[in-house]
Write an enzyme that holds these catalytic residues in place. Structure first.
Site, PDB file in Angstrom:
ATOM      1  N   GLY A 203      -3.243  -2.974   1.374  1.00 30.53           N
ATOM      2  CA  GLY A 203      -3.808  -3.566   0.162  1.00 30.53           C
ATOM      3  C   GLY A 203      -4.635  -4.795   0.489  1.00 30.53           C
ATOM      4  N   SER A 204      -4.584  -5.770  -0.400  1.00 29.46           N
ATOM      5  CA  SER A 204      -5.476  -6.925  -0.281  1.00 29.46           C
ATOM      6  C   SER A 204      -5.199  -7.796   0.946  1.00 29.46           C
ATOM      7  CB  SER A 204      -5.370  -7.784  -1.541  1.00 29.46           C
ATOM      8  OG  SER A 204      -5.771  -7.017  -2.650  1.00 29.46           O
TER       9      SER A 204
END
Ligand SMILES: [Zn+2]
Lengths: 458, 421
Positions: A203-204
């Site tokens: 993810g981020s």
């Protein structure tokens, strides 16, 4: 007829020679591989009848595993918190964890000794292992994750020493034999070490890699202005932000975790540059460690725009282990240099130290300048962005949250970071499977871990 | 022909072999609990029998090969030590069979005027061999998936073992008289020239019959061995490359047919190709054998220190893996080298023979010994599919031990017949 008898004998000489070559091959060249295959677990576990198996001790000397008499039972006094690290040792089930990877040392057969084929122990007792893991921190990490599915890795970025390695749900090495039926049937997979073997979309948190790649190739990305309309339409994929972020710079984009900006940066530098940066940080390669580690992966090749954009924000086919992301954070903390992670500080034979781990470089993930810039951006995340739950009083913390979409329900909550930002002593990675938002679920756990770990390493 | 030295070479070597064997037994005896003082009778009885054999051979005043007896003594005594560690009952029976076998071998040497005198009896040997194989079809008992055992009271007996020896005698008898005729060309098929059916036919027929029996009994190892024996004797008697080529084609064809139509053959071959995929199931025996050999390293775990109990059928099929684990590469290479030297002595006896029949008997019996050793060694090391054969002189198995010792009796007699070396 005599001539043919001679030929026939020569054929048999060839046959017997092949047998001899195969014997040499099995006992000399393939021995190491064969001795560590899972099918060999029974033979491995039985190796301890001839010597007193060495103990395993935590950083402060606390007993983790001990054997009192030759061939006697293995005692795990703080078992419940140590399953992911020591694994288990059982005559019937075999061995995993450090009990398996240090089988030779624990049973008194140093590697060189057993590579020469000397299967008898060199000494009547095996070596003791002194770990880098702090007992209090390990218990705390396991308790913070209790009831959840997830993992946490805490390490000293300056040396690579692992301070805690937690994975939940877990098992108690002391009762694994008794609980085997239940453990092996459990769908939550308590035997899986999520910290080293769990592969999750990062993810981020992966935006750190994207940012590092962009900064190394084009330093002016730092001073540029970006515009986020809330979504970016690409062929086959649309990148969304929670809201339209408007005009912003790179620091702000990382702080609010703007997907559109990082997708654009990724498209600008391309899949190849992203993959190269990821590989510099340890992706797509086996990681040398005291426990088996799954390979974190970033696909190479020439994907379409949609895929590249997805990968730039840590989605798509990008997969990472919590240990790998902890090393990424540690690399940024250590001026771009990732140190080789290790669990065993020292091997002792009675009062003597027979082996001491010397910290060594694993990779240079990025230049010191890029690492310094990233640190400043990550401090912004903690001060004004998504990572505020990891703030510590009187200390700057560098971090990055992640909320990784996945096909199995709620997103995985991530946090990676290090503290203090000025002179980092502790790096962490936390993942909670299907936990929801990284900022609200993983960051508070990381804060607790920072607090305790900073007491341990001064 | 008489040797005045009174077989001193044999005596000295045999003495060393006995010392080695007793030393090995002492190490095993010390490592295994509980300790039985009476167990020392096992190696001592075999040593005594071997020494008596040495004395009898001296009294017979034959100039038989002096290396054969000591070379047999080493694996025989070591097998007592290894078996004692693995299974004490097997060790006891192995002692009984060893003494019986040595006695039979001596009887062959003492009472048979010459190997050549057996020549005219070859049809009898053939019938006897086939009859022995056939008995298992009617009275056989299945052991480890092969229906090749007879059980008489407490004694289990594998008729295929003596049958193999009888076949090699019968084959030698048939081939010795028809050597030239077999070279006569029959039909031509392309570049290949088939032998004349009138001479070649009966041989193929008998062979097919024996193989059918074996496949019917699911004893793949013996089928392979009889085929190999046939090929070896034929190659020496009628040296034609196209026979050899035909033999290889037949072997490949047989393997293919077996794989296609017989489940037990297919299972064995599948396990051989990828034992790791079924390491916990059908591949377990092979995987444990490989792991045991590998675990031994260069010098081994030490006598009585191995974990060979993990290997299924270790006493009958895979004693070699146990030996390799306990003595390492050093011990296993030494043992394989010893089998190679024994093979050499056998061929040497065959080469010294005065007539074709005797030479073919020598070639046949030696080939049988060497082939059987190679098939089981190769099987244990995954060079070829694993079959349920015993390593001659080393594994537990009464019928195998007695048959092997009798064939060495023939070889001893043969070595004494030739021109004095
Ligand atoms: Zn945005």
């Amino acid at each position: 007829m005599k001539k043919n008898t001679h030929y026939l004998f020569r054929a048999f000489v060839v046959g017997f020679s092949i047998v001899m070559l195969m014997l040499t091959n099995l006992t000399v060249f393939q021995r190491e591989k064969l001795m560590s295959t899972p099918a060999n677990s029974r033979r491995l576990a039985g190796w301890d009848n001839q010597s007193l198996r060495g103990g395993i001790y935590a950083r402060g000397g606390e007993v983790v595993a001990e054997t009192k008499v030759i061939g006697g039972p293995r005692r795990y006094s703080m078992g419940w918190a140590w399953g992911p690290i020591v694994g288990y040792l059982d005559r019937r089930l075999g061995a995993t964890g450090l009990e398996a990877s240090y089988a030779a040392e624990l049973s008194g057969r140093p590697l060189l000794w057993s590579a020469l084929g000397f299967n008898l122990p060199l000494t009547a007792r095996g070596e003791d292992l002194v770990l880098t893991v702090d007992a209090g921190l390990q218990e705390k990490a396991m308790r913070l994750l209790a009831g959840k599915k997830g993992a946490a890795v805490v390490l000293d970025p300056r040396t690579g020493a692992v301070l805690a390695l937690a994975s939940q749900p877990s098992f108690d090495p002391a009762t694994v034999s008794r609980d085997w039926e239940e453990i092996s049937r459990d769908e939550a997979a308590p035997l899986l070490n999520r910290a080293t073997q769990g592969l999750y979309p990062p993810g981020s948190t992966f935006k750190l890699v994207t940012a590092a790649a962009a900064l190394s190739r084009n330093p002016d990305v730092l001073t540029r202005r970006y515009f986020c309309p809330g979504e970016l339409k690409l062929t086959g994929y649309t990148v969304h932000c929670l809201r339209a972020h408007g005009t912003l710079d790179l620091a702000r984009a990382l702080a609010v975790s703007c997907n559109v900006t990082f997708a654009r940066l990724g498209l600008e530098i391309g899949n190849g540059a992203l993959a190269a940066q990821a590989e510099q940080a340890g992706f797509n390669a086996g990681l040398p460690f005291d426990l088996p580690v799954a390979v974190s992966s970033f696909p190479r090749g020439r994907p379409g725009k949609g895929e590249t954009a997805q990968r730039a924000i840590g989605q798509g086919e990008v997969l990472a282990t919590p240990l790998e992301l902890a090393l990424l954070a540690a690399g940024i903390a250590n001026g771009g240099v990732i140190m080789r992670p290790y669990l065993v500080q020292e091997r002792r034979l009675g009062a003597w130290t027979v082996g001491k781990t010397v910290p060594e470089r694993l990779e240079v993930a990025m230049s010191p300048g890029v690492a310094k810039t990233l640190t400043e951006l990550m401090v912004e995340v903690t001060e004004h962005g998504t990572g505020q739950a990891a703030q510590l009083p009187g200390m700057k913390v560098a971090g990055k949250t992640g909320t990784a979409e996945n096909p199995h329900g709620k997103p995985h909550a991530w946090y990676v970071g290090f503290a203090p930002a000025g002179a980092p002593r502790v790096a962490v990675a936390v993942v909670v499977e299907n936990g929801g938002s990284g900022g609200t679920v993983a960051a508070p756990i990381a804060r607790e871990l920072f607090e305790t770990a900073l007491e341990v390493v001064r | 022909m008489r040797k005045s030295e009174g077989r001193t070479t044999e005596g000295e070597l045999l003495f060393s072999a006995i010392v080695l064997g007793l030393l090995a037994f002492a190490l095993v005896w010390a490592a295994v609990q509980p300790r039985e003082p009476l167990a020392w009778l096992y190696p001592l009885a075999v040593s005594l029998a071997l020494w008596l054999a040495h004395i009898v051979l001296g009294r017979l005043e034959l100039c038989a090969d002096e290396l054969i007896l000591p070379l047999i003594a080493v694996p025989l005594l070591l097998s007592i030590a290894v078996l004692y560690h693995l299974d004490r009952r097997s060790a006891f029976w192995q002692v009984i069979w060893a003494i019986l076998g040595l006695g039979s071998a001596l009887a062959v040497v003492a009472f048979l005027p010459s190997v050549a005198s057996l020549r005219r009896w070859w049809p009898l040997f053939l019938v006897l061999g086939l009859a022995l194989l056939a008995t298992t079809l009617f009275f056989g008992v299945e052991v480890y998936g092969a229906r090749s055992w007879l059980v008489v009271g407490p004694v289990r007996f594998q008729p295929s073992e003596p049958a193999k020896v009888l076949f090699s005698l019968a084959l030698a008898g048939y081939l010795a008289g028809r050597k030239e005729l077999l070279m006569v060309r029959g039909w031509r098929v392309g570049i290949l020239t088939l032998p004349h059916p009138a001479y070649f036919g009966p041989l193929v027929l008998v062979l097919l019959l024996a193989l059918a029996l074996m496949v019917g009994q699911r004893d793949l190892g013996t089928a392979l061995l009889i085929f190999g024996l046939f090929a070896c004797e034929l190659y020496v008697a009628a040296p034609r490359l196209d026979y050899l080529f035909l033999g290889l084609v037949a072997l490949a064809g047989g393997g293919f047919v077996g794989y296609r139509f017989f489940d037990h053959v297919r299972a064995r071959i599948d396990v051989w190709l990828n034992p790791w995929a079924q390491a916990g199931g059908s591949g377990y025996q092979l995987v444990q054998s490989i792991l045991a050999v590998s675990a031994g390293g260069i010098l081994g775990a030490g006598f009585g220190q191995g974990q060979a109990q993990l290997i299924p059928a270790v006493t009958t099929d895979l004693t070699f893996a146990a030996w390799a684990e306990e003595t390492g590469l050093a011990g296993s290479l030494a043992l394989v080298a010893l089998y190679l030297i024994l093979t050499e002595r056998g061929f040497r006896a065959a080469l010294a023979a005065n007539d074709d029949f005797s030479a073919l008997v020598g070639v046949g019996l030696t080939s049988l010994f060497a082939l059987q050793s190679l098939v089981i060694l190769g099987g244990a090391l995954r060079l070829i599919p694993l079959t349920g054969l015993t390593l001659p002189l080393f594994n537990y198995g009464g019928s195998s031990l007695v048959s092997t010792l009798i064939s060495f009796g023939f070889l001893l007699l043969l070595s004494a017949e030739g021109p004095a070396a």
